[in-house]
Design a protein around this motif. Sequence first.
Motif, PDB file in Angstrom:
ATOM      1  N   PHE A 217      10.110   5.928  12.868  1.00  0.00           N
ATOM      2  CA  PHE A 217      10.761   5.741  11.566  1.00  0.00           C
ATOM      3  C   PHE A 217       9.787   5.464  10.416  1.00  0.00           C
ATOM      4  O   PHE A 217      10.220   5.405   9.265  1.00  0.00           O
ATOM      5  N   PHE A 218       8.504   5.274  10.695  1.00  0.00           N
ATOM      6  CA  PHE A 218       7.567   4.945   9.614  1.00  0.00           C
ATOM      7  C   PHE A 218       7.463   6.118   8.629  1.00  0.00           C
ATOM      8  O   PHE A 218       7.278   7.272   9.017  1.00  0.00           O
ATOM      9  N   ARG A 219       7.609   5.787   7.348  1.00  0.00           N
ATOM     10  CA  ARG A 219       7.436   6.789   6.276  1.00  0.00           C
ATOM     11  C   ARG A 219       6.190   6.423   5.465  1.00  0.00           C
ATOM     12  O   ARG A 219       6.061   5.305   4.991  1.00  0.00           O
ATOM     13  N   TRP A 220       5.320   7.410   5.275  1.00  0.00           N
ATOM     14  CA  TRP A 220       4.058   7.167   4.614  1.00  0.00           C
ATOM     15  C   TRP A 220       4.191   7.060   3.092  1.00  0.00           C
ATOM     16  O   TRP A 220       3.284   6.585   2.436  1.00  0.00           O
ATOM     17  N   GLU A 221       5.307   7.523   2.545  1.00  0.00           N
ATOM     18  CA  GLU A 221       5.471   7.472   1.087  1.00  0.00           C
ATOM     19  C   GLU A 221       6.928   7.284   0.743  1.00  0.00           C
ATOM     20  O   GLU A 221       7.798   7.353   1.605  1.00  0.00           O
TER      21      GLU A 221
ATOM     22  N   GLU B 190       0.843  -1.204   0.000  1.00  0.00           N
ATOM     23  CA  GLU B 190       0.000   0.000   0.000  1.00  0.00           C
ATOM     24  C   GLU B 190       0.876   1.251   0.000  1.00  0.00           C
ATOM     25  O   GLU B 190       0.554   2.244  -0.666  1.00  0.00           O
ATOM     26  N   ARG B 191       1.954   1.196   0.734  1.00  0.00           N
ATOM     27  CA  ARG B 191       2.876   2.337   0.762  1.00  0.00           C
ATOM     28  C   ARG B 191       3.551   2.519  -0.584  1.00  0.00           C
ATOM     29  O   ARG B 191       3.698   3.645  -1.079  1.00  0.00           O
ATOM     30  N   ARG B 192       3.943   1.428  -1.214  1.00  0.00           N
ATOM     31  CA  ARG B 192       4.631   1.508  -2.506  1.00  0.00           C
ATOM     32  C   ARG B 192       3.728   2.123  -3.575  1.00  0.00           C
ATOM     33  O   ARG B 192       4.177   2.947  -4.372  1.00  0.00           O
ATOM     34  N   TYR B 193       2.467   1.716  -3.609  1.00  0.00           N
ATOM     35  CA  TYR B 193       1.562   2.183  -4.653  1.00  0.00           C
ATOM     36  C   TYR B 193       0.866   3.499  -4.302  1.00  0.00           C
ATOM     37  O   TYR B 193      -0.018   3.947  -5.027  1.00  0.00           O
ATOM     38  N   GLY B 194       1.244   4.117  -3.204  1.00  0.00           N
ATOM     39  CA  GLY B 194       0.700   5.415  -2.842  1.00  0.00           C
ATOM     40  C   GLY B 194      -0.663   5.373  -2.193  1.00  0.00           C
ATOM     41  O   GLY B 194      -1.289   6.421  -2.001  1.00  0.00           O
TER      42      GLY B 194
ATOM     43  N   ARG C 177      11.604  -1.212   1.209  1.00  0.00           N
ATOM     44  CA  ARG C 177      10.842  -1.334  -0.023  1.00  0.00           C
ATOM     45  C   ARG C 177       9.867  -2.498   0.101  1.00  0.00           C
ATOM     46  O   ARG C 177      10.054  -3.415   0.897  1.00  0.00           O
ATOM     47  N   ALA C 178       8.809  -2.479  -0.718  1.00  0.00           N
ATOM     48  CA  ALA C 178       7.766  -3.500  -0.616  1.00  0.00           C
ATOM     49  C   ALA C 178       8.332  -4.901  -0.827  1.00  0.00           C
ATOM     50  O   ALA C 178       7.968  -5.838  -0.108  1.00  0.00           O
ATOM     51  N   GLU C 179       9.245  -5.053  -1.814  1.00  0.00           N
ATOM     52  CA  GLU C 179       9.800  -6.377  -2.078  1.00  0.00           C
ATOM     53  C   GLU C 179      10.647  -6.857  -0.901  1.00  0.00           C
ATOM     54  O   GLU C 179      10.620  -8.045  -0.542  1.00  0.00           O
ATOM     55  N   ALA C 180      11.401  -5.949  -0.302  1.00  0.00           N
ATOM     56  CA  ALA C 180      12.209  -6.313   0.867  1.00  0.00           C
ATOM     57  C   ALA C 180      11.322  -6.649   2.057  1.00  0.00           C
ATOM     58  O   ALA C 180      11.624  -7.560   2.841  1.00  0.00           O
ATOM     59  N   THR C 181      10.208  -5.931   2.212  1.00  0.00           N
ATOM     60  CA  THR C 181       9.255  -6.238   3.278  1.00  0.00           C
ATOM     61  C   THR C 181       8.659  -7.620   3.081  1.00  0.00           C
ATOM     62  O   THR C 181       8.528  -8.399   4.042  1.00  0.00           O
ATOM     63  N   LEU C 182       8.289  -7.942   1.845  1.00  0.00           N
ATOM     64  CA  LEU C 182       7.735  -9.257   1.541  1.00  0.00           C
ATOM     65  C   LEU C 182       8.716 -10.366   1.917  1.00  0.00           C
ATOM     66  O   LEU C 182       8.357 -11.326   2.608  1.00  0.00           O
ATOM     67  N   ALA C 183       9.968 -10.215   1.473  1.00  0.00           N
ATOM     68  CA  ALA C 183      10.979 -11.233   1.764  1.00  0.00           C
ATOM     69  C   ALA C 183      11.277 -11.302   3.260  1.00  0.00           C
ATOM     70  O   ALA C 183      11.349 -12.384   3.846  1.00  0.00           O
ATOM     71  N   GLY C 184      11.455 -10.145   3.888  1.00  0.00           N
ATOM     72  CA  GLY C 184      11.803 -10.111   5.303  1.00  0.00           C
ATOM     73  C   GLY C 184      10.698 -10.658   6.188  1.00  0.00           C
ATOM     74  O   GLY C 184      10.956 -11.418   7.133  1.00  0.00           O
ATOM     75  N   ALA C 185       9.435 -10.296   5.897  1.00  0.00           N
ATOM     76  CA  ALA C 185       8.320 -10.762   6.716  1.00  0.00           C
ATOM     77  C   ALA C 185       8.167 -12.279   6.619  1.00  0.00           C
ATOM     78  O   ALA C 185       7.923 -12.959   7.628  1.00  0.00           O
ATOM     79  N   ASN C 186       8.310 -12.824   5.414  1.00  0.00           N
ATOM     80  CA  ASN C 186       8.196 -14.276   5.254  1.00  0.00           C
ATOM     81  C   ASN C 186       9.362 -15.010   5.904  1.00  0.00           C
ATOM     82  O   ASN C 186       9.177 -16.089   6.502  1.00  0.00           O
ATOM     83  N   LEU C 187      10.556 -14.442   5.803  1.00  0.00           N
ATOM     84  CA  LEU C 187      11.721 -15.073   6.427  1.00  0.00           C
ATOM     85  C   LEU C 187      11.566 -15.099   7.947  1.00  0.00           C
ATOM     86  O   LEU C 187      11.811 -16.135   8.592  1.00  0.00           O
TER      87      LEU C 187
END
Length: 268
Positions: free
Chosen positions: A264-268, A102-106, A184-194
């Motif tokens: 540290f959360f960034r909205w965009e 959601e953050r990646r796509y605005g 980044r969204a892809e890093a979040t996907l990989a990190g969360a699953n790991l």
Amino acid sequence: MSAEPVAEAAAVGRFAPAPGAAPMRRMIAAQAGFETRTLLRNGEQLTLTLIIPLLLLIAFSLEPLVSFGAGYTRIGFLTPGVIALAIMSTAFTSQAIATGFERRYGVLKRLGATPLSRTGLIAAKTVTVIAVELLQAAIIIVVALALGWSPNANPAAVVVVPLLVLLGTAAFSGFALLLAGTLRAEATLAGANLIYVVLLGVGGVVFPLTKFPPAARPLLELLPTGALSTGLRDALAGGAAFPVKHAVTLAIWAVVGIMLAARFFRWE
């Protein structure tokens, strides 16, 4: 002026548009309902949050794949751990991945600019997580009871178990938002699953912590999954009145996670 024009003007006034934002609670409820429906319609997220925990519960309870030691039946050991896994799946893994994209796509940026506001968006996500967790817990408990689970709980468990669940949800949610808001969204996907796979293996969910070297056990109990699964197990299967150590551990994780996410959360 005749009575007829006056009545007509009054009627128009009654049905005239009244622009303005809906009450905040109604906006939060609408957004939470939308997010809940979206999550439950997503096959990947549904598999992560419900199917995998149920498969683990059924497989490990019906077959002697792991020895749980004296004092626990297989289903008695597994049910609290699977509930903890379901909470992690929803509050951490699923929420991190969804929020990251959601953050990646605005989407977050656009929703934050609506009358809902960023605070309302966070509240809606919290309501969604809790609603899904209630559904998960209900299904897991029904399946566990069908498999022969008989809880050995102190009457205080009525209060203790929801408290542990709320603390665990807060801890996992804080780190989910930290991950989603900084990578980044892809890093979040990989990190969360790991992280999900690692904590599944070493968090006391389906594998007893007694299987690990004695020196590692105290450290593994300090992990959020270890604290939540062991605390729930003490309350639901061990008859403990209040697992203080595990509750304090989860509270510390919750405070640290939420503070880091807020910083540290960034909205965009």
